[in-house]
Design a protein around this motif. Structure first.
Motif, short mmCIF file in Angstrom:
data_model
loop_
_atom_site.label_atom_id
_atom_site.label_comp_id
_atom_site.label_asym_id
_atom_site.label_seq_id
_atom_site.Cartn_x
_atom_site.Cartn_y
_atom_site.Cartn_z
N ARG A 156 0.69 3.69 -11.03
CA ARG A 156 0.78 2.70 -9.96
C ARG A 156 2.23 2.71 -9.50
O ARG A 156 3.12 2.48 -10.31
CB ARG A 156 0.40 1.34 -10.52
N GLU A 157 2.46 3.00 -8.23
CA GLU A 157 3.83 3.12 -7.75
C GLU A 157 4.09 2.19 -6.57
O GLU A 157 3.30 2.13 -5.64
CB GLU A 157 4.13 4.56 -7.32
N ALA A 209 -3.97 -3.74 -13.09
CA ALA A 209 -3.92 -3.50 -11.63
C ALA A 209 -3.78 -4.83 -10.89
O ALA A 209 -2.97 -4.96 -9.97
CB ALA A 209 -5.17 -2.74 -11.18
N ARG A 236 -3.30 7.36 -14.98
CA ARG A 236 -3.19 6.56 -13.77
C ARG A 236 -1.77 6.08 -13.57
O ARG A 236 -1.18 5.51 -14.48
CB ARG A 236 -4.06 5.32 -13.87
N LEU A 288 -0.50 3.12 -16.44
CA LEU A 288 -1.48 2.12 -16.88
C LEU A 288 -2.00 2.40 -18.30
O LEU A 288 -2.19 1.47 -19.08
CB LEU A 288 -2.66 2.03 -15.90
N SER A 299 -0.58 -6.09 -8.67
CA SER A 299 -0.75 -6.51 -7.26
C SER A 299 -0.04 -7.83 -7.01
O SER A 299 0.63 -8.00 -5.98
CB SER A 299 -2.24 -6.67 -6.92
N HIS A 311 -4.59 4.01 -1.78
CA HIS A 311 -5.09 4.68 -2.98
C HIS A 311 -5.26 6.15 -2.64
O HIS A 311 -5.66 6.48 -1.52
CB HIS A 311 -6.44 4.10 -3.39
N ASP A 349 2.32 0.24 -1.73
CA ASP A 349 1.74 0.03 -3.06
C ASP A 349 0.68 1.12 -3.24
O ASP A 349 -0.38 1.08 -2.63
CB ASP A 349 1.12 -1.37 -3.09
N SER A 408 -1.68 3.92 -5.59
CA SER A 408 -2.37 4.11 -6.87
C SER A 408 -3.08 5.45 -6.91
O SER A 408 -3.58 5.91 -5.88
CB SER A 408 -3.47 3.04 -7.06
#
Lengths: 321, 321
Positions: free
Chosen positions: B172-173, B49, B170, B279, B53, B65, B149, B151
């Motif tokens: 993350r996009e 993560a 999970r 992830l 970032s 989020h 961003d 999550s």
């Protein structure tokens, strides 16, 4: 920049949440009781997670994280459906052919109730994190008591604009499984420690005897028994004008030991106790008490959450604040 | 201590996962395609993560989020049910009286299919994180392109022991919404950057033209079109003998702009593109490539994930390793 955008998006938050959250763009609303959140609130959740880890280190717990979904087999065994049928969420899925798919699509397009086009899967949403823990010890004899530090998202079907009553939320649970004395000692210890922890965050704390929201008329009797026997306590803090439980301490006796076939060293069903912390409720109470900008929170609170290290949100220098 | 316990609990992991995960107790199994995880793997997720970032900071994204649950209204609008009816999970709940509760309990106790005792709620499980993003911009005209961003946990109903194919995971996009040029530039840029990111983690990377798993015979045509028009690429790495997509880059054209009524500065439907990172799949590939002890991972990989700071798992000195 980031903060201003979240603030603008956050203007869709419904009334009923405290002004500090609604007006300061810490959340974005996606539905009743369902919110997204920005970097600043995520930093608060991380800080709370760190602070709670520090609280439980001495017990040398097994650290486990769980997904938001629980196997249906575990859920069925847990007897949750007897006590809290009004709160669980079961996962349904579509398993038809192309013809059935056309019917499903038509129902969705027409705005009909399309639930009948789906079927129950092997999954439910986790109503609490500790339900994922007990089966891992199923069929074993514990040579000594075990402590588990368990984290995950939970779901309860009670859509509401009441502050802190979310349908999807993070729960951090410290679970103890072992002899009757192991469990009752944990229960007593965390009655003290959980309120002390919340008080150190600068929140006005009240500890109350409590009961679970058991369903129906027989549930009322169960709730009264639970309260009379002193098997549940809650740490209550204000969010705006509302008293909100941010932690609960629960003595299960041999309930889960029996159900999941866990034996204590003496061969009797294991006893268990747990303390659960609601991270969103704690974060909302912190914002309500100390204001929407974490950079302006009292030093001792910042120290508890972030230890002043590099993970701490800056004092107005950078980051989301 | 913690590690040894997770290892023992992890022995219930089914075959089919790479030995490094199955044998080294990084996961505990709760059902097919559903796993809990210990402190060491959680540190890898945190590291990933952080590293992601750092990748996106330059775009000054809105950081958001989301909970694992999506409003049903958004899901219905998204047209997901047309394309991927076999993958979604809808949340059903019980809303009956005490008599209906008795029937439900009886069905559960008898091991019957009790799905019919519940009804569709206003919630579905999030199939992807970006579905929570688009409605926030609904009904607006974007004066310039926006980067988000995002999550959260996602759900896909495809229980499997295939490495990295989880039902709950999970995502993350990094989402871009704006003009056609904003979207296509993002798509091209992240085609390069996502593979470079994964390569820096010491993984053997292949980038492939790809298509989504559209349902049915008409879905095959959609998948062929998507592939021919170069609208999806995947970053593929090995986990054991299996090639696994750890990132995908997607160009949506004006699909979501139309659906969610988002306009670009010129008043035309906004275009969008996103890159998504899995992830769990990245973490499993890291363990497969570098071994189960993060303390022994190559310096440059540890530097990418934890920057050598205090959040880094120790080199055998303390923590879970």
């Amino acid at each position: 920049m980031t903060y201003e955008m979240v603030k603008r998006l956050g203007e869709s938050i419904p009334a009923g949440l405290p002004n500090s959250l609604r007006d300061h763009g810490l959340l974005v609303s996606t539905a009743t009781g369902l919110y997204g959140w920005g970097a600043e609130l995520e930093a608060v959740y991380s800080g709370l997670a760190n602070a709670l880890s520090a609280e439980v280190t001495g017990a040398e717990p097994i650290v486990l994280h769980f997904p938001p979904v629980l196997p249906r087999a575990v859920f069925e065994k847990s007897e949750y459906v007897s006590s809290f049928p009004h709160l669980f969420g079961a996962v349904h899925a579509f398993r038809g052919d192309e013809g059935a798919h056309e019917s499903l699509e038509r129902a969705v397009t027409k705005g009909e109730d399309w639930g009948g086009h789906t079927r129950l899967t092997d999954f439910v949403l986790a109503p609490a994190v500790c339900y994922s823990v007990y089966p891992l010890f199923g069929g074993t004899v514990l040579d000594r008591g075990r402590a588990v530090d368990a984290s995950g998202f939970c779901f309860r079907h009670e859509p509401s604009t009441e502050p802190g009553r979310l349908v999807s939320f993070r729960l951090r649970e410290f679970v103890r499984i072992g002899s009757p004395a192991d469990a009752s000692t944990w229960f007593e210890e965390w009655n003290e420690r959980s309120s002390a922890f919340v008080r150190r965050l600068g929140l006005k704390v009240r500890v109350e005897a409590a009961s679970d929201p058991f369903f129906g008329t027989s549930g009322q009797v169960m709730a009264e028994n639970q309260r009379e026997e002193g098997m549940k306590a809650e740490v209550v803090v204000p969010i705006g004008d509302h008293p909100v439980a941010v932690a609960s301490i629960n003595l299960h006796r041999d309930h889960f030991g029996r159900i999941f076939d866990i034996q204590a060293a003496d061969g009797e069903p294991a006893h268990s106790a747990c303390v659960g912390f609601g991270l969103e409720r704690l974060a909302f109470a912190l914002v309500d008490a100390h204001g929407p900008r974490t950079s302006q929170w009292p030093d001792e609170v910042r120290e508890s959450l972030w230890g002043g290290g590099p993970g701490a949100p800056g004092r107005g220098l950078s980051g989301p604040s």
